[in-house]
Design an enzyme around this catalytic site. Sequence first.
Site, mmCIF file in Angstrom:
data_model
loop_
_atom_site.group_PDB
_atom_site.id
_atom_site.type_symbol
_atom_site.label_atom_id
_atom_site.label_comp_id
_atom_site.label_asym_id
_atom_site.label_seq_id
_atom_site.Cartn_x
_atom_site.Cartn_y
_atom_site.Cartn_z
ATOM 1 N N GLU A 94 0.828 -1.199 0.000
ATOM 2 C CA GLU A 94 0.000 0.000 0.000
ATOM 3 C C GLU A 94 0.867 1.254 0.000
ATOM 4 O O GLU A 94 1.809 1.362 0.788
ATOM 5 C CB GLU A 94 -0.895 0.034 1.245
ATOM 6 C CG GLU A 94 -1.946 -1.050 1.306
ATOM 7 C CD GLU A 94 -2.788 -0.977 2.573
ATOM 8 O OE1 GLU A 94 -3.880 -1.561 2.569
ATOM 9 O OE2 GLU A 94 -2.365 -0.342 3.559
ATOM 10 N N CYS A 95 0.550 2.188 -0.865
ATOM 11 C CA CYS A 95 1.107 3.540 -0.878
ATOM 12 C C CYS A 95 2.641 3.547 -0.858
ATOM 13 O O CYS A 95 3.262 3.338 -1.876
ATOM 14 C CB CYS A 95 0.518 4.359 0.265
ATOM 15 S SG CYS A 95 0.557 6.149 -0.034
#
EC number: 6.3.5.11
Length: 462
Positions: free
Chosen positions: A330-331
Site C-alpha cells: 500500500e502507498c
Amino acid sequence: MKIPRLVLAGTHSGVGKTTLTLGILAALRQRGLKIQPFKVGPDYIDPGLHQVAAGEVSHNLDSWMGSPAALRRLFRKHAGTAEFSLVEGVMGLFDGAKGEGEAGSTAQVAKILKAPVVLVFSAGGLARSAAALISGYRNFDPDLQLAGVIANGIGSSRHREFIRDVVEGELGLPWLGALHRDADLTIPGRHLGLLPAAENKDLGQVLERLGQSMEQQLDLDGLLLLARQAPFLEKDPAQTLPPASPVRLAVARDEAFHFYYQDSLDYLEELGADLHYFSPLKDRSLPREADGIYIGGGFPEEFLPLLTSNQPMKSQIQRAWSEGMPIYAECGGLMYLCRQIAAAGQEFPGVGLVPSRVQMGKKLAALGYVRARLRKPSLLGGEGTELKGHEFHWSTMEELPQEDSAYCLKGGRGGDGRLEGYARENLLASYVHLHFRYHPGAAQKFLACCAAYRKARWQKDG
C-alpha cells in the site's frame, strides 16, 4: 455495560485536537489512570502519538469503512477494561466523506458510541461571538450530545474569563478550560501531517509539558465526570471467524514503513496469520519460511538513499515474487516496489516489481475516501469486488501499464472511473489504504493465497 468515554471534536481542522488529546492522555496517565485512546477516521500518525502519551495502543474508528456494529465491537474490545476512553475526532465535527452527509464524520462515530462530545474551538479574535459559533454546532444535530467546550488560543487571563462567562452564562454549557497560546507546546510536522512518534526524539519531554499544562488549564475532573455519565452501550453479536489457515506473514515495519491500522494486523492474526516483522531499511533478508509479504505505507521518500541501496533485501523480495509468494503493498509500499523513485532532483532504484517510475511532488496528489473496484481476480478478491479505502499521497506514477491496473476508483480526487494500482499474478500494489477488519473478505482472500503458496511450496519440497 458502563464505559467511561468522551469524544474530543473540533470546529475545524487545525484547531488543536491532537495537541489537546495528547496532553489529556499524558495528564491522566500521570495520575495513574488506565486510559484507552482512539482516533476517528483513516489516520496512522496520530494513533502512534496517542500510544506514547497513553501507554496503550490507539485504535481507528472509521464509520465510512466499517459498519456501526463493527465500530462498537472494536471499541468495546479495547475500552472495556479502561478507566477512561478518549476518542480524538477528525477534521471538523460534522466533516465526513465528500457528498455523503455525516458518513465518516466525528459526529457519526459519537452517535454510534453514544459518547458525550467535548468541542474544541479557536478563541483567537473572538469574544461574545463564541456563543454564536458554539450554539450553531450544538443545534445543528439534535441527536448529538454536546457536553462541554474547551477554548484554544486564549490571549490573556481577561480573555479567558470573558469567553468562560459567555459559554457558561449564555449557553449553559460546562466550561472545561482553555489553553493559552504557547509556541513551545506544539508537535512538529511534515508533508503528511505531524512528525511520527518514532522520529520525534523530543516527544517525551513535550508530552510531559503538555500533561502539566492540561492539569493547570483544564478541568480534568470535569472531563472524567462527563465521561462517567456516558449512557449504557449495547453489545453487538460477536463476529464469526472462518477456520484459521496458519501462515507466516512477513510485515515490513520500520521508520520508512509504519502506516498500519493496528486492528488490521490484529484481524490477520485472528485469522491465523503469524506476523513476522522485518525492516527493508536495515535487514538483509526476509523472515525465514515466509508465506506472504505485506508492505504498508509510510515515508520511504525520507530514507531513499539507505532504503534503495539495500540490494540484498530487494533481491530477496524479487526472488520471493518470482517463486509465487503473494505480495501486497500500500502507498509507500507501492513506491518501494516501483522501478524508479524520483525525489529531490535524484533518481533511486526501487525493487522493480512494478514497471513504473514514481515522482514525488510538492503538493497533495490524492486525498480522500475511495471505492475501489477490482478489475481482475487478485490477492484481495474476484473481479468486480468493491473495497472501501483511503488515499493520501504526494507522489504520482508514470508509465504504468493500464492493462495491469488493480482498481477502478470512485471518489477522492480525480474523475470517477480512473484506473489505479498494479495487479499481476501474485502481486497487488496500490495507493489505496485498506482496513482489513472492515474488509474481512479481502483479508481472508489474501491469507488464503498465502496458504495456497505455503501448500505448493511444501509439495515441491517433498
